[in-house]
Write a protein that holds these residues in place. Structure first.
Motif, PDB file in Angstrom:
ATOM      1  N   ASN A 209      -5.612   4.165  11.802  1.00 37.31           N
ATOM      2  CA  ASN A 209      -5.832   2.865  11.075  1.00 37.31           C
ATOM      3  C   ASN A 209      -6.091   1.774  11.912  1.00 37.31           C
ATOM      4  O   ASN A 209      -5.630   1.784  13.247  1.00 37.31           O
ATOM      5  N   ALA A 210      -6.475   0.773  11.450  1.00 36.81           N
ATOM      6  CA  ALA A 210      -6.788  -0.627  12.366  1.00 36.81           C
ATOM      7  C   ALA A 210      -5.313  -1.183  12.769  1.00 36.81           C
ATOM      8  O   ALA A 210      -5.569  -2.205  13.601  1.00 36.81           O
ATOM      9  N   GLU A 211      -4.234  -0.873  12.144  1.00 41.88           N
ATOM     10  CA  GLU A 211      -3.116  -1.491  12.761  1.00 41.88           C
ATOM     11  C   GLU A 211      -2.642  -1.005  14.141  1.00 41.88           C
ATOM     12  O   GLU A 211      -1.760  -1.432  14.850  1.00 41.88           O
ATOM     13  N   TYR A 212      -3.111   0.037  14.428  1.00 47.04           N
ATOM     14  CA  TYR A 212      -2.953   0.533  15.812  1.00 47.04           C
ATOM     15  C   TYR A 212      -4.015   0.279  16.679  1.00 47.04           C
ATOM     16  O   TYR A 212      -5.385   0.545  16.633  1.00 47.04           O
ATOM     17  N   GLY A 213      -3.935  -0.230  17.865  1.00 48.67           N
ATOM     18  CA  GLY A 213      -4.686  -0.572  19.012  1.00 48.67           C
ATOM     19  C   GLY A 213      -4.437  -0.115  20.359  1.00 48.67           C
ATOM     20  O   GLY A 213      -3.345   0.331  20.569  1.00 48.67           O
ATOM     21  N   GLN A 214      -5.168  -0.516  21.197  1.00 45.76           N
ATOM     22  CA  GLN A 214      -4.888  -0.239  22.646  1.00 45.76           C
ATOM     23  C   GLN A 214      -4.796   1.366  22.718  1.00 45.76           C
ATOM     24  O   GLN A 214      -3.742   1.697  23.512  1.00 45.76           O
ATOM     25  N   ALA A 215      -5.511   2.092  22.251  1.00 48.03           N
ATOM     26  CA  ALA A 215      -5.459   3.622  22.408  1.00 48.03           C
ATOM     27  C   ALA A 215      -6.744   4.057  22.014  1.00 48.03           C
ATOM     28  O   ALA A 215      -7.599   3.608  21.105  1.00 48.03           O
ATOM     29  N   MET A 216      -7.065   5.132  22.498  1.00 50.27           N
ATOM     30  CA  MET A 216      -8.494   5.819  22.370  1.00 50.27           C
ATOM     31  C   MET A 216      -8.249   7.255  21.968  1.00 50.27           C
ATOM     32  O   MET A 216      -9.252   7.858  21.514  1.00 50.27           O
ATOM     33  N   SER A 217      -7.147   7.681  22.148  1.00 53.68           N
ATOM     34  CA  SER A 217      -7.094   9.322  21.662  1.00 53.68           C
ATOM     35  C   SER A 217      -6.116   9.757  20.687  1.00 53.68           C
ATOM     36  O   SER A 217      -6.267  10.500  20.167  1.00 53.68           O
ATOM     37  N   GLY A 218      -4.894   8.447  20.478  1.00 58.00           N
ATOM     38  CA  GLY A 218      -4.018   9.184  19.836  1.00 58.00           C
ATOM     39  C   GLY A 218      -2.966   8.212  19.528  1.00 58.00           C
ATOM     40  O   GLY A 218      -2.747   7.304  20.453  1.00 58.00           O
ATOM     41  N   VAL A 219      -1.960   8.372  18.568  1.00 54.14           N
ATOM     42  CA  VAL A 219      -0.631   7.292  18.434  1.00 54.14           C
ATOM     43  C   VAL A 219       0.291   8.249  18.259  1.00 54.14           C
ATOM     44  O   VAL A 219       0.287   9.149  17.432  1.00 54.14           O
ATOM     45  N   VAL A 220       1.514   8.044  18.882  1.00 48.19           N
ATOM     46  CA  VAL A 220       2.836   8.796  18.555  1.00 48.19           C
ATOM     47  C   VAL A 220       3.641   7.526  18.345  1.00 48.19           C
ATOM     48  O   VAL A 220       4.132   6.737  18.939  1.00 48.19           O
ATOM     49  N   ASN A 221       4.185   7.727  17.085  1.00 52.24           N
ATOM     50  CA  ASN A 221       5.091   6.503  16.433  1.00 52.24           C
ATOM     51  C   ASN A 221       6.378   7.465  16.197  1.00 52.24           C
ATOM     52  O   ASN A 221       6.567   8.384  15.500  1.00 52.24           O
ATOM     53  N   VAL A 222       7.631   6.995  16.742  1.00 53.25           N
ATOM     54  CA  VAL A 222       9.015   7.547  16.592  1.00 53.25           C
ATOM     55  C   VAL A 222       9.725   6.418  15.899  1.00 53.25           C
ATOM     56  O   VAL A 222       9.827   5.282  16.154  1.00 53.25           O
ATOM     57  N   VAL A 223      10.544   6.954  14.802  1.00 54.74           N
ATOM     58  CA  VAL A 223      11.298   6.005  14.057  1.00 54.74           C
ATOM     59  C   VAL A 223      12.802   6.571  14.432  1.00 54.74           C
ATOM     60  O   VAL A 223      12.945   7.821  14.065  1.00 54.74           O
ATOM     61  N   THR A 224      13.657   5.654  14.785  1.00 50.55           N
ATOM     62  CA  THR A 224      14.781   6.127  15.297  1.00 50.55           C
ATOM     63  C   THR A 224      15.896   6.151  13.970  1.00 50.55           C
ATOM     64  O   THR A 224      15.842   5.582  13.047  1.00 50.55           O
ATOM     65  N   GLN A 605      -9.673   0.391  24.501  1.00 50.06           N
ATOM     66  CA  GLN A 605      -8.325   0.113  25.222  1.00 50.06           C
ATOM     67  C   GLN A 605      -8.847  -0.267  26.614  1.00 50.06           C
ATOM     68  O   GLN A 605      -9.561  -0.053  27.253  1.00 50.06           O
ATOM     69  N   THR A 606      -7.971  -1.481  26.759  1.00 52.52           N
ATOM     70  CA  THR A 606      -7.950  -2.034  28.183  1.00 52.52           C
ATOM     71  C   THR A 606      -7.447  -1.219  29.137  1.00 52.52           C
ATOM     72  O   THR A 606      -6.335  -0.318  29.036  1.00 52.52           O
TER      73      THR A 606
END
Length: 896
Positions: A209-224, A605-606
């Protein structure tokens, strides 16, 4: 323009802090409550999650909706006058997903007035899934033979050794509780969350989704994890070692112990009730490594006869300051008797503490500090008989974050974040550049080709740090039952500092001036700003995720105006960049338990800041090579702060279906078009010296299919199987390829070739077993076809880059454990075995044979002895070409 951006940023921040916001760390619960007898909708029913402040009342149509729920497993309570109360246990909430639980209430009677308790099944099908992603909960992580976050990530379909769907390393966004933790210098995540702190791990390998940026291949989101309502404590200890039959490769006969200590604690603070809670964890891990060298030589040893005298028996050499007359018997004895030294050991200390303060039912503060300190070594084959001469690595990282959550209404709330991230990395042999043990770099040339060095040490000192200060605010509003709108902004200010220099023991000051190539130093303050809007539209037969993202970047640097002599050229300010990226995903239910999805998006992604700022004085050395080159960069390459964002366009089509109550299957087809990747452009100075400058020139594409089959736990076992077929091609795997080709007088590839990580077939399978005696087992099996490599020119003509294939890889890991309770304490004894069959997976190979086990190159030396202490056969045993051998760990865990 700068003033406009400043005022615009302030206005946007004020706007968002005046309205409720949302971040990708929570989920949503919806459903309908009806009369079990008549089927009529029941309005005004009280629906809430037990032991939380989350709740709602059904509307006139019997529908309820609860947003902003942290991932986890809850009990849903449904109560209404004149009806029996229903408790639905095991309701699982996942990040950014909608969970539906419909409830039928039975009229209460005098005979049947007790509460009805039902168990919610974890769905194997997600109606609102518009791209490929997986959610891994703490229970799954605890049940698998995995040691760290990356091992869990690599189990997901489409992920190959950290490469998401064929992308380069560094193209993945890592987040902790919605806050990015990538080190912008390298693109890697410098802070690894320990498994015992993870509540849920969300891995997005498709479009996002648009809320995730500065990535071209994937997102890893950890909730502690957060502290619970009751005190809890857990302590885990284990020890082990590498047990392998391949001592001739690894020289690992010492059986040095691996040991690990972990703890977690949490609960409410005394005198504050449930309003103030804490969670903390800590881990210390010591791994002696499995590749050993022999301390035959010290860096201070000096030998010249290896090069000066042709006959081995005429040579004298120095070992530990003592001179010896060479003989084959003596050489063998010295190597066998020398002290074994680990050359890839590691040590890690980490911890975190999270304090949660529930100010009011609608206001919550979270403060979290995470700390990590690491020390390690990386094997360099040249130093196997002189292990003290190779580099040591150290890094410490801290991340402080403060978040505020405020609920305005049942449909609107705000999350605001502040964070401070700092990491420092050091690389050196001796920490003090004036250490008297440093000797001149010519000692590294006392031996000839195919011989281990007999003295000397690496010469460079490398020290850098990254500091990132972040403000982030995200907004959600459930406008109506069909539209959930999210809006967010993010501002990041970085501080990047670096100092690297070559130690020159034969010079009075030991450190060259900053005007020299041998001494580089910089300080930059780049700035990033982004904003997005996202609308999740949920209808009975269609779910749409549509969004638009804006990104702005100011590199805070200069670039040369001409490139004939870049070091002396006038400089100009680097340009800022900005871009918009649309995102779209659709899910269409085709049955009660099946759906297809289609998604599309542009992702920017920069480039990693290393490529922007390397060689800050733009110095070009007349010598194209060095016996001790810079440790982190390629000699005679310069950075480019005018690099544009790299771009990927992704198309995805997927299908998912739940079969019965136990089985789920998903199939996804994807295509990625990759542009503006980093490469090098080769220049030449007036003196004829070649150098490389990083530019946006490389390109590629990826296409593939993933298949995932899951069997829910029942009848004592559960199974998960995923398969990936993928083709990843591009004009270059390494941004330095064009410059390296120019140095070797080779023509640069002008066609698409398999990328270094182009694995065509990958299978991951996990099995969990339970027995009536309470003994539990889990197993992970991985199979992958061989990666490509470039064959030697004397073997294949015409030479094709990455035209050969390495051997296939196969690994099995096993986890056995027994749980039992004594009083209020619970205990667990466990055994973990990694690489159960001690298989030698060949990660690198010799270019002439395509195998790590042998090479024909010694035949070209006539079988003679190299100009060093070792034999030719010893030098061609490369332990770093193989994967980790069998590792066995035995431990105990206790908690309450």
């Amino acid at each position: 323009m700068r003033f406009l951006l400043k005022y615009l940023s302030v206005a946007v921040l004020l706007f968002f802090t005046a309205f409720p916001l949302y971040s990708g760390t929570t989920g949503k619960l919806v459903g309908k409550v009806t009369d079990a007898t008549t089927g009529e909708a029941l309005p005004g029913v009280n629906v809430y999650l037990e032991n939380t402040s989350f709740g709602a009342a059904t509307d006139i149509d019997g529908n309820y909706l609860i947003i902003g729920i942290r991932p986890g497993t809850y009990t849903l309570v449904v109560s209404y006058i004149s009806y029996r109360e229903v408790r639905v246990e095991g309701v699982e909430i996942n990040i950014d997903k909608t969970r539906r639980v419909d409830v039928k209430l039975q009229p209460a009677t005098l005979e049947l007035g007790e509460t009805i308790v039902v168990e919610a099944d974890r769905p194997l099908f997600r109606k609102d899934l518009t791209s490929t992603e997986s959610s891994v909960g703490k229970e799954t992580i605890e049940a698998l033979p995995v040691e760290n976050l990356q091992e869990v990530v690599n189990l997901q379909a489409g992920v190959v050794n950290g490469h998401f769907r064929g992308g380069r390393i560094g193209e993945v966004l890592y987040m902790i509780n919605g806050i990015p933790i990538n080190d912008v210098y390298s693109g890697s995540y410098a802070l690894e969350v320990e498994n015992n702190s993870i509540q849920e791990l969300n891995v997005i390998s498709g479009t996002f989704n648009a809320e995730y940026g500065q990535a071209m291949s994937g997102v890893v989101n950890v909730v502690t994890k957060e502290g619970g309502t009751k005190p809890e404590f857990n302590l885990s200890l284990y020890a082990g070692s590498y047990l392998t039959d391949h001592d001739n490769i690894f020289w690992n006969k010492s059986l040095a112990p691996i040991y690990d200590m972990q703890f977690t604690a949490g609960g409410p603070f005394i005198f504050f009730g449930d309003k103030l809670r804490y969670f903390m964890s800590g881990r210390y891990n010591h791994d002696p490594g499995y590749i050993y060298g022999k301390e035959v030589f010290l860096p201070t040893d000096r030998t010249t006869d290896f090069l000066l005298k042709d006959q081995p028996e005429e040579r004298q050499f120095m070992s530990h300051g003592k001179m010896y007359q060479f003989s084959e018997e003596l050489a063998k004895k010295l190597i066998n008797d020398a002290k074994a030294v680990s050359m890839n050991r590691s040590e890690r200390l980490s911890g975190n503490i999270k304090i949660t303060y529930r100010i009011t039912p609608g206001d919550k503060l979270n403060f979290e500090t995470m700390y990590q300190k690491r020390a390690w070594r990386q094997y360099d084959h040249r130093f196997r008989l002189n292990p003290d001469g190779d580099y040591r690595y150290k890094q410490w990282t801290i991340n402080n974050s403060l978040s505020w959550n405020h609920v305005f209404s049942a449909r609107t709330f705000i999350d605001v974040y502040l964070s401070y991230f700092y990491t420092n990395f050091k690389q050196h042999v001796y920490e003090d550049p004036y250490d008297s043990r440093y000797v001149v770099k010519e000692r590294l040339q006392d031996t000839g080709a195919n011989a281990f060095v007999s003295g000397g040490q690496q010469m460079w000192q490398f020290d850098r740090s990254t500091l990132t200060q972040l403000f982030k605010s995200d907004l959600t509003s459930q406008v109506n039952n069909n539209h959930q709108v999210k809006i967010g902004v993010e501002a990041k200010r970085h501080r990047l500092w670096l100092h690297e220099f070559e130690v020159l023991p034969d010079q009075p000051n030991r450190i060259a001036p900053l005007t020299s190539f041998q001494n580089n130093k910089y300080l930059h303050y780049p700035f990033e700003f982004s904003g997005y809007i996202q609308d999740k539209m949920e209808y009975e037969d269609l779910i749409i995720n549509a969004g638009l993202r804006f990104d702005y970047f100011n590199p805070d640097a200069v670039v040369p105006e001409n490139f004939i002599d870049p070091g002396k050229s006038p400089k100009k300010k680097a340009e800022s960049s900005m871009q918009f990226s649309p995102r779209l995903g659709l899910a269409y239910p085709i049955s009660a338990n099946g759906a297809i999805h289609v998604s599309y998006g542009h992702f920017f992604q920069t480039p990693n800041y290393f490529y922007l700022y390397t060689n800050p004085e733009f110095d070009i050395d007349p010598l194209q090579s060095s016996v001790s080159p810079p440790p982190q960069s390629l000699k005679n390459t310069i950075g480019n702060a005018n690099l544009k964002p790299q771009r990927t366009t992704i198309y995805e089509l997927g299908f998912q279906q739940q079969i019965g109550d136990l089985y789920g299957i998903s199939l996804t087809v994807y295509f990625k078009d990759i542009r503006n990747l980093l490469g090098t452009e080769v220049y030449q100075t007036l003196e004829g010296i070649r150098y490389g400058r990083y530019i946006n020139r490389d390109y590629g594409f990826v296409r593939g299919v993933t298949l995932d089959i899951e069997k829910r736990y029942s009848a004592g076992f559960a199974v998960n199987f995923d398969y990936t077929f993928q083709v990843a091609k591009g004009n270059a795997s390494d941004p330095n390829n064009a410059f390296l080709d120019a140095q070797a007088n080779k023509e640069t590839v002008k066609q698409l070739v398999p990328l270094n990580w182009d694995r065509r077939h990958q299978i991951n399978a996990s099995l969990q077993l339970g027995t009536p005696q309470g003994i539990l087992a889990s197993m992970i099996a991985r199979y992958g076809t061989g990666m490509p490599y470039t064959q030697a020119s004397r073997v294949v003509q015409p030479l094709v880059e990455n035209g050969g294939r390495k051997p296939d890889e196969f690994t099995v890991d096993l986890y056995l454990y027994k749980k039992f309770n004594i009083g209020k304490f619970n205990y667990s004894f466990f055994v973990k075995i990694y690489n159960l069959f001690d298989r030698l997976n060949e990660l690198n190979v010799f270019r002439d044979t395509g195998r790590a086990t042998y090479s024909t190159e010694p035949l070209y030396f006539g079988g003679g002895r190299p100009r060093g202490l070792n034999t030719l056969e010893d030098y061609y045993i490369h332990p770093e070409y193989y994967s980790q051998p069998r590792r066995v760990q035995i431990g105990v865990q206790v908690g309450f």
